[in-house]
Structures are given as C-alpha cells and as structure tokens.
Design a protein around this motif. Structure first.
Motif, short mmCIF file in Angstrom:
data_model
loop_
_atom_site.label_atom_id
_atom_site.label_comp_id
_atom_site.label_asym_id
_atom_site.label_seq_id
_atom_site.Cartn_x
_atom_site.Cartn_y
_atom_site.Cartn_z
N PHE A 76 0.83 -1.21 0.00
CA PHE A 76 0.00 0.00 0.00
C PHE A 76 0.86 1.26 0.00
CE2 PHE A 76 -3.19 -3.03 1.73
CZ PHE A 76 -4.15 -2.86 0.76
N ASN A 77 1.98 1.23 0.67
CA ASN A 77 2.85 2.40 0.70
C ASN A 77 3.53 2.65 -0.64
OD1 ASN A 77 2.79 3.75 3.31
ND2 ASN A 77 3.54 1.83 4.14
N ILE A 78 3.90 1.59 -1.33
CA ILE A 78 4.54 1.73 -2.63
C ILE A 78 3.57 2.36 -3.64
CG2 ILE A 78 5.46 0.45 -4.61
CD1 ILE A 78 6.44 -1.65 -2.48
N ALA A 79 2.32 1.97 -3.56
CA ALA A 79 1.35 2.39 -4.57
C ALA A 79 0.76 3.77 -4.31
CB ALA A 79 0.22 1.36 -4.65
N ALA A 80 0.76 4.24 -3.07
CA ALA A 80 0.14 5.53 -2.75
C ALA A 80 0.91 6.68 -3.38
CB ALA A 80 0.10 5.70 -1.24
N GLN A 81 0.20 7.76 -3.67
CA GLN A 81 0.85 8.95 -4.22
C GLN A 81 1.65 9.68 -3.14
OE1 GLN A 81 -2.58 10.97 -5.65
NE2 GLN A 81 -2.87 9.60 -7.38
N GLU A 82 1.15 9.65 -1.91
CA GLU A 82 1.84 10.26 -0.78
C GLU A 82 1.81 9.28 0.39
OE1 GLU A 82 3.41 13.05 -0.90
OE2 GLU A 82 2.52 14.20 -2.54
N ARG A 83 2.86 9.36 1.23
CA ARG A 83 2.94 8.51 2.42
C ARG A 83 3.09 9.40 3.65
NH1 ARG A 83 4.42 6.30 -1.99
NH2 ARG A 83 5.78 8.07 -2.30
N LEU A 84 2.13 9.29 4.58
CA LEU A 84 2.18 10.06 5.82
C LEU A 84 2.61 9.12 6.94
CD1 LEU A 84 1.69 12.71 7.33
CD2 LEU A 84 -0.70 12.01 7.62
N LEU A 85 3.82 9.33 7.43
CA LEU A 85 4.42 8.46 8.44
C LEU A 85 4.14 9.04 9.82
CD1 LEU A 85 6.30 6.00 8.96
CD2 LEU A 85 8.23 7.57 8.77
N VAL A 86 3.48 8.26 10.66
CA VAL A 86 3.13 8.70 12.02
C VAL A 86 4.11 8.08 13.00
CG1 VAL A 86 1.36 8.69 13.82
CG2 VAL A 86 0.69 8.89 11.40
#
Length: 275
Positions: free
Chosen positions: A135-145
């Motif tokens: 899911f992280n590879i495919a997303a346009q943006e990654r929000l890391l918490v």
C-alpha cells in the motif's frame, strides 16, 4: 470518466500503538467537514479496527468481496461524520496477504469511486510486512506517524529504509503524535531527518505537523468518536486541522501521476518486487 483525479495517500507507521488509525479517522472527518468526498480504506486487512474506533458494526467487509462476490457499493459504509469507510476483516488469517487475483478484484471494484472522490486515505498496518509495503509503494503520498518513543523512531526509520532501498520510495510526509509541544515534535523530526541524511541518501522528509497530548483524545477513543468532533477546539483538534491544511495543498504541489485505478494497478504489479 471525468478529469477529476483523487489523491491517494497512506497513513502508516513502523510501530503499532502510535495512534495511526485514530489520526486517519480524524483526518477523514476533518476533510469531510470541509466538503471533501473522502473514503477511508482500512488496509490492515487481517486486524482491522477503523470500524471499532468509530463504534460501527459493518455487515460486510473486504472478505465478502473476495470470498462471496459482494460489490463495493455493498461494502462501503457511510459514517455519521460525512465520509465513507471500506472496512476490512479482523482475525481472518487469509486476509493478511492479498493474492494477485484479489488485488485485481479490488482494482476492478474501485472503479466505481473515481469520478467524484477527492481523497482515498489508506490506513495501513504497522511494520514492514507485505501488505504494509504494497500500500505504501502504490500511494501517491505517504504520511508516516511516529511518537517520541525511541522504538517508534527506530521502527519508522526501518520502514523508510526498506521502502527506499528495496522499492525506490524517496518522499515521506511526517506527523508526530502524542508529543508535549511543537518544540518536542521538531526534536523528534530532526532525529529522524538526521538519521536519513546520514544513511539514506536521497530521502526527502516533510514535517506536516504534530498532535499534542490531549486528554480529550483518550476520552474520544473510549467513546468511539472522532476527537475533532467531541473537542474541536482542544489542543489536539486545533493541531490536527493545521496538519490537514497542509494535506489539502498536496494535490497542487505534487506531480500526481495517477488515479485510483492507477493506484491499484501499481499495487497489483508489485507482486514480484515485494516477494
């Protein structure tokens, strides 16, 4: 098909217990309050809990799509807060890793969302397992918490490292949760940024904001409702709205290279690279 392209972003973490799902729910609620059309996908497929945080009991979830042929319209669930959720199953072991065929089913099903959706928020699981990476590879943006805990910091770095070294992902947004104040949040961010600068050349980190410790958050979790609704003017509510203001600018600032169908196709063709 319209020319309107929704923004797909993941909300992810290296470590569990950092408040990722609660923040996903409250961001979805905040965007919906602004008139945005939002779907929140529970992508922690075998240990789903978006519905629990919201106090909802979905009759159908992604298990029914894959195993009983249920349509996406049947699975999508309206919430009392103006956004929809796409719930997953909890305690179902064969949902932990999607097969190629299941990814294709989901790709085709998501077509019904494209024309009028503004945001697809993907609440991933924690860690570096296959589904989290997919899911992280495919997303346009990654929000890391992450939180100020040392283990949260090291696990966040580990997730960034795997995505950078093995999959070429270089841009990450960062949100610091459960922190004392802005100064403490910046200290956590600088530690992560310094580690990436020293050991992971080419990684770009952007501090989106922070959410401070606030008793209203815990109270809202117990009551199973968004804190942005129960205490909108509390410290956490005010800080979250500031972070969402930045999220609202991502579409204009980003080189958006796809839509939901692109997202799922990209997800589908990661099979070999993650395996």
């Amino acid at each position: 098909m319209s020319d309107h392209l929704p923004l797909v972003f993941s909300v992810t973490s290296g470590k569990g217990g950092v408040g990722k799902t609660n923040l996903s729910v409250n961001m979805a609620c905040t965007l919906a309050d602004q008139g945005k059309n939002v779907v929140l996908l529970d992508a922690d497929l075998g240990l789903a809990n978006v519905d629990v945080v919201l106090g909802l009991a979905p009759k159908y979830n992604l298990f029914h799509l894959f195993h009983e042929g249920a349509s996406l319209d049947k699975i999508l669930m309206e919430t009392p807060y103006g956004f929809r959720i796409l719930p997953a199953a909890s305690g179902v072991s064969d949902m932990v890793t999607l097969s190629t065929g299941q990814k294709l089913e989901l790709l085709e099903a998501m077509d019904v969302l494209e024309d009028d959706l503004d945001y697809l928020i993907v609440d991933t699981g924690a860690g570096i397992n296959d589904n989290v990476l997919y899911f992280n590879i495919a997303a346009q943006e990654r929000l890391l918490v992450l939180t100020p805990e040392p283990t949260s910091l090291t696990d966040a770095y580990a997730l960034i490292k795997v995505l950078k070294v093995h999959h070429g992902v270089e841009r990450f947004r960062v949100l610091i949760n459960m922190v004392r104040d802005e100064r403490a949040a910046k200290e956590v961010y600088l530690k992560l940024s310094n580690a990436c600068d020293h050991f992971l050349s080419g990684v770009s980190l952007d501090l989106v904001g922070f959410v401070p410790m606030d008793p209203a958050v815990r109270k809202a979790v117990v009551e199973q409702r968004p804190f942005i609704q129960s205490a909108p003017n509390g410290p956490a509510g005010v800080a979250l709205r500031k972070a969402v203001q930045r999220i609202n600018k991502w579409k204009a600032a980003s080189n958006v290279d796809g839509n939901i169908k692109f997202f799922w196709k990209k997800l589908l063709f990661q099979e070999r690279s993650v395996a």
